[in-house]
Design a protein around this motif. Structure first.
Motif, short mmCIF file in Angstrom:
data_model
loop_
_atom_site.label_atom_id
_atom_site.label_comp_id
_atom_site.label_asym_id
_atom_site.label_seq_id
_atom_site.Cartn_x
_atom_site.Cartn_y
_atom_site.Cartn_z
N GLU A 1 0.82 -1.20 0.00
CA GLU A 1 0.00 0.00 0.00
C GLU A 1 0.86 1.26 0.00
O GLU A 1 0.64 2.18 -0.79
N THR B 1 2.86 1.51 -3.32
CA THR B 1 1.99 1.94 -4.42
C THR B 1 1.71 3.43 -4.30
O THR B 1 1.82 4.19 -5.28
N GLY C 1 -8.53 0.15 -4.12
CA GLY C 1 -7.56 -0.90 -4.47
C GLY C 1 -7.10 -1.73 -3.29
O GLY C 1 -6.78 -2.91 -3.44
N PHE C 2 -7.06 -1.13 -2.11
CA PHE C 2 -6.56 -1.85 -0.93
C PHE C 2 -7.62 -1.94 0.16
O PHE C 2 -7.30 -2.34 1.28
N LEU D 1 3.43 -8.49 -6.14
CA LEU D 1 1.98 -8.68 -6.26
C LEU D 1 1.66 -9.44 -7.54
O LEU D 1 2.46 -9.44 -8.48
N HIS E 1 0.22 -10.36 -11.25
CA HIS E 1 0.26 -9.56 -12.48
C HIS E 1 -0.98 -8.68 -12.63
O HIS E 1 -0.86 -7.49 -12.95
N ASP E 2 -2.16 -9.24 -12.42
CA ASP E 2 -3.38 -8.45 -12.62
C ASP E 2 -3.46 -7.26 -11.65
O ASP E 2 -3.94 -6.19 -12.01
N GLN E 3 -2.96 -7.44 -10.44
CA GLN E 3 -2.97 -6.34 -9.48
C GLN E 3 -1.95 -5.27 -9.88
O GLN E 3 -2.21 -4.07 -9.76
N ARG E 4 -0.78 -5.68 -10.39
CA ARG E 4 0.21 -4.72 -10.86
C ARG E 4 -0.32 -3.94 -12.07
O ARG E 4 -0.08 -2.74 -12.20
N THR F 1 -3.46 -3.27 -12.62
CA THR F 1 -4.43 -2.31 -12.06
C THR F 1 -3.69 -1.12 -11.45
O THR F 1 -4.12 0.03 -11.62
N ILE F 2 -2.59 -1.37 -10.78
CA ILE F 2 -1.81 -0.28 -10.19
C ILE F 2 -1.26 0.62 -11.29
O ILE F 2 -1.26 1.84 -11.15
N ASP G 1 -3.97 2.75 -12.37
CA ASP G 1 -4.20 3.76 -11.35
C ASP G 1 -3.12 4.85 -11.39
O ASP G 1 -3.42 6.03 -11.12
#
Length: 144
Positions: free
Chosen positions: A23, A26, A55-56, A90, A92-95, A97-98, A101
């Protein structure tokens, strides 16, 4: 004296780096992205808070605390690797999304700056993401 030097050079990570969370890392990257054009606008700060909340899954107060810590960490940082190293762990899909963002944050002020583009172009591979991922993230952020 030699023991002190030995401990200094054999220490794997400073305590501050061990405490970094995804968190905070990011948010620190988002602060850096927002600052890359020389202006840290209120709308960018609000977008970072929004990203942290969704996101978190943080409440408003905790998101503000994370942002404050991220601002402090970003101010003290000499490079982005300490943050990208944590975020890269993290999925891949979360990265991805980041990365989307990150684009949302830099586009929040309504202006697209070459310095912001350059920073995200440097960050994407450090996060283990491709040029295609970067382009798709930009399109997704622009379409919101």
């Amino acid at each position: 004296m030699f023991e002190t030097l030995k401990r200094l050079f054999t220490s794997t990570e400073p305590a501050a780096e061990r405490a970094l969370t995804p968190e905070v890392c990011t948010a620190a990257l988002m602060v850096e992205a927002a600052l890359s054009d020389g202006i840290y606008a209120d709308v960018e700060e609000a977008e970072i808070i929004s990203v942290l909340r969704t996101g978190f899954d943080l409440d408003e107060a905790r998101a503000a605390e994370v942002l404050q810590e991220a601002e402090d960490q970003a101010e003290a940082a000499v490079d982005h690797h300490r943050f990208t190293r944590v975020v890269k762990q993290l999925p891949h899909d979360q990265r991805l999304t980041i990365l989307t963002d990150l684009w949302r944050v830099v586009l929040a002020d309504g202006e697209r700056d070459a310095h912001e583009d350059a920073l995200i172009r440097r960050l994407a591979p450090l996060l283990g993401l491709s040029d295609r991922d970067r382009a798709e993230a930009r399109q997704a952020a622009s379409g919101r």
